[in-house]
Design an enzyme around this catalytic site. Structure first.
Site: not given
Ligand code: V0D
Length: 252
Positions: A33-34, A37-38, A50, A78, A80, A82, A144, A206
């Site tokens: 999270d964050g 905001r970052w 992101h 999540s 949510e 959307w 892993l 939370r």
């Molecule tokens: C944004 C920070 C990797 C959190 C990390 C679609 C939010 C970067 C994936 C990812 C997101 C998901 C599945 C996969 C391979 C990579 C990813 C989303 C957001 C939402 F098989 N980072 N990442 N997916 N963020």
């Protein structure tokens, strides 16, 4: 081996050079999270957060792999989420493909297996295609397990398991007396994975509909840093805190 891991930490994190790094949690789950905001704090658009968050994903995945963590679950999107502005959602939906381009080669080299929990419902075709590639190219890997929770909501997961069990009772495949905790567990999306030993959440305190069933006995750790700032050392600090708690319970 354990001393070697300890040596990987820098002086800020290491409170004591002799901390034995035993009792590594088998399954670590993280609510990242964050990010938005970052970015806003730096006068950048939310999506820049992101993108920066992917670097923390890389660092934490490397650290988890080196420590011998078996499963790392990362909450990426999540059900949510959307509700966010369309531009932001569109950008997020491109990240799995970007992630593959940047990381898949190293993950394959490290024998990491990518898994997913969540629903495919509503995801764009190009995102589903990227997820399929991530899954298929790593499915034979035995190291892993990197488990992305994407388009995931825990109550919906539980509702689905109730429906699946009810259907089996109706068709006679199961009887009501067969329903117990372990049967419910096998109908969840995390079937085959152990429950998380440690949940880390950055920025908020939370659960936000994340793994409600699975977190029943999990140690919870909250970090006040934004996810893009969450480094290898922050991760190691969370693991050390987990180990301190496990040791204390063990000694009572
Ligand atoms: C944004 C920070 C990797 C959190 C990390 C679609 C939010 C970067 C994936 C990812 C997101 C998901 C599945 C996969 C391979 C990579 C990813 C989303 C957001 C939402 F098989 N980072 N990442 N997916 N963020």
């Amino acid at each position: 081996m354990l001393q070697k891991i300890s040596n990987l930490m820098n002086r800020q994190t290491k409170e004591d050079g002799h901390i034995p790094l035993e009792n590594i949690p088998q399954h670590v789950a993280i609510i990242m999270d964050g990010n938005g905001r970052w970015a806003k704090q730096r006068g950048l658009p939310r999506v820049a957060g992101h993108r920066e968050g992917m670097k923390s994903v890389r660092e934490v995945t490397r650290a988890a792999d080196e420590l011998g963590v078996k499963v790392l679950t990362l909450y990426a999107f999540s059900t949510e989420n959307w509700k966010r502005p369309k531009d932001e959602v569109d950008y997020l939906m491109k990240l799995p493909q970007d992630y593959i381009n940047l990381e898949l080669e190293e993950l394959i080299e490290k024998n990491v297996q990518i898994r997913l929990i969540g629903t495919e419902e509503g995801l764009p075709k190009h995102t589903l295609e990227a997820l399929k590639i991530a899954r298929e190219k790593t499915q034979e890997n035995t190291g892993l397990i990197l488990n992305f929770a994407l388009n995931y909501g825990s109550r919906a997961e539980i509702v689905q398991s109730v429906k699946d069990i009810a259907t089996k009772v109706k068709t006679g495949e199961l009887e009501v007396k067969d329903i117990d905790e372990s049967l419910v567990q096998t109908h969840l999306l995390t079937n085959g994975l152990t429950d998380p030993d440690l949940l880390i959440r950055t920025k908020e305190i939370r659960l936000s509909n994340f793994m409600l069933w699975q977190l029943a006995y999990t140690e919870l750790y909250f970090s006040d840093v934004y996810w893009p700032e969450f480094s290898r050392d922050h991760f190691l600090k969370a693991i050390l805190e987990y180990q301190r708690r496990v040791r204390r319970y063990g000694s009572v």
